[in-house]
Design an enzyme around this catalytic site. Sequence first.
Site, mmCIF file in Angstrom:
data_model
loop_
_atom_site.group_PDB
_atom_site.id
_atom_site.type_symbol
_atom_site.label_atom_id
_atom_site.label_comp_id
_atom_site.label_asym_id
_atom_site.label_seq_id
_atom_site.Cartn_x
_atom_site.Cartn_y
_atom_site.Cartn_z
ATOM 1 N N GLN A 35 34.844 88.283 -57.501
ATOM 2 C CA GLN A 35 34.286 86.960 -57.220
ATOM 3 C C GLN A 35 35.409 85.930 -57.143
ATOM 4 O O GLN A 35 36.231 85.825 -58.050
ATOM 5 C CB GLN A 35 33.276 86.588 -58.316
ATOM 6 C CG GLN A 35 32.567 85.275 -58.079
ATOM 7 C CD GLN A 35 31.609 85.324 -56.887
ATOM 8 O OE1 GLN A 35 30.909 86.312 -56.665
ATOM 9 N NE2 GLN A 35 31.582 84.248 -56.107
ATOM 10 N N LYS B 206 23.723 88.196 -57.324
ATOM 11 C CA LYS B 206 24.050 89.443 -56.623
ATOM 12 C C LYS B 206 23.502 90.645 -57.389
ATOM 13 O O LYS B 206 22.945 91.573 -56.796
ATOM 14 C CB LYS B 206 25.572 89.555 -56.430
ATOM 15 C CG LYS B 206 26.093 88.538 -55.406
ATOM 16 C CD LYS B 206 27.606 88.394 -55.374
ATOM 17 C CE LYS B 206 27.959 87.209 -54.473
ATOM 18 N NZ LYS B 206 29.395 86.952 -54.357
ATOM 19 N N ASP C 294 32.758 92.898 -49.383
ATOM 20 C CA ASP C 294 32.874 91.497 -48.964
ATOM 21 C C ASP C 294 33.577 91.400 -47.607
ATOM 22 O O ASP C 294 33.648 90.319 -47.025
ATOM 23 C CB ASP C 294 33.688 90.706 -50.006
ATOM 24 C CG ASP C 294 32.819 89.707 -50.754
ATOM 25 O OD1 ASP C 294 31.677 89.479 -50.326
ATOM 26 O OD2 ASP C 294 33.304 89.144 -51.757
#
Length: 282
Positions: A98, A54, A121
């Site tokens: 994460q 990422k 997200d």
Amino acid sequence: MAARIIDGNAVAAAVRGRVAAEMPDFVREHGRPPVLATVLVGEDPASKVYVGGKHRACEEVGIGSAHHDLAADTSEAQLLELVEDLNRDDGVDGVLVQLPVPDQIDPDRVIAAIDPAKDVDGLTPVNAGLLAHGMPGLVSCTPAGVMELLRSEGVELEGAEAVVVGRSKLVGVPVSRLLLAANATVTVCHSRTRDLAAVCRRADVLVAAVGVPRLLGADAVKPGAVVIDVGVNRTDDGLVGDVDFEAAAERAAAITPVPGGVGPMTVAMLLVNTLAAARARV
Ligand code: NAP
């Protein structure tokens, strides 16, 4: 093999290119690039690889990024404090924790603590609710990537029969909402669905997000269907999807491979979301 292979790497590269092309204007207007902050708790090797990917992707398109590594024994309260700091930090546009997090931390509580405006997200209850109500918000990356692949293939969704296998908050449910918003007729299957193959065979567009290697075979694919395989399963034969690729490709019109299908789209859509979050904030 009859099916066209949908090249996720190429579609993702095009998306990244579009984000990169918008960066000079953004920087000119706002004096800085958008910034993504990631948080990783513990030492999970796969998570480290994902987070590293990422950051590399951000760098390639000119998005700034900052990373916060926390020890595996970090408490939920400590993680929530960091999330609050990042929420308040005006120099941060996107916050990504994460997953998975270690057992002592409730992932739902942590995700819910992220400012919805920075939830790149798309996993907070607020953004999931906006999607459910058909209102604009940040859409989670993998489902958004599935839709981008379908768009890039020119798949007609209006009135199409779409079957989604899997009902997770992360993939199945948001994909089904997006397909519904695109006016497909949507059926969502799960572990209790009776005669799964027969339901799947109705699909003009079949999306598999299950986590069971090669669960869906040729008998689950209508001739001419478009098959999007979200599954990523590590087996002795390497990475495979939830669809038996060779068998399904004999019947489908188009199909995503694993790897190289949906996977690259997730990171590309994270960049799109980070730019969108930054635009909406500043
Ligand atoms: P998940 O949370 O475990 O959900 C799996 C879903 O599949 C559940 O709804 C479950 O039903 C259903 N299911 C399980 N076994 C089934 C069966 N035999 N028949 C029908 N349905 C069944 O998984 P997820 O997070 O959605 O992920 C799904 C897959 O996508 C995994 O392989 C994951 O690695 C992959 N993934 C890929 C990406 C990417 O970037 N490419 C991103 C995210 C996930 P119940 O609800 O009834 O239990």
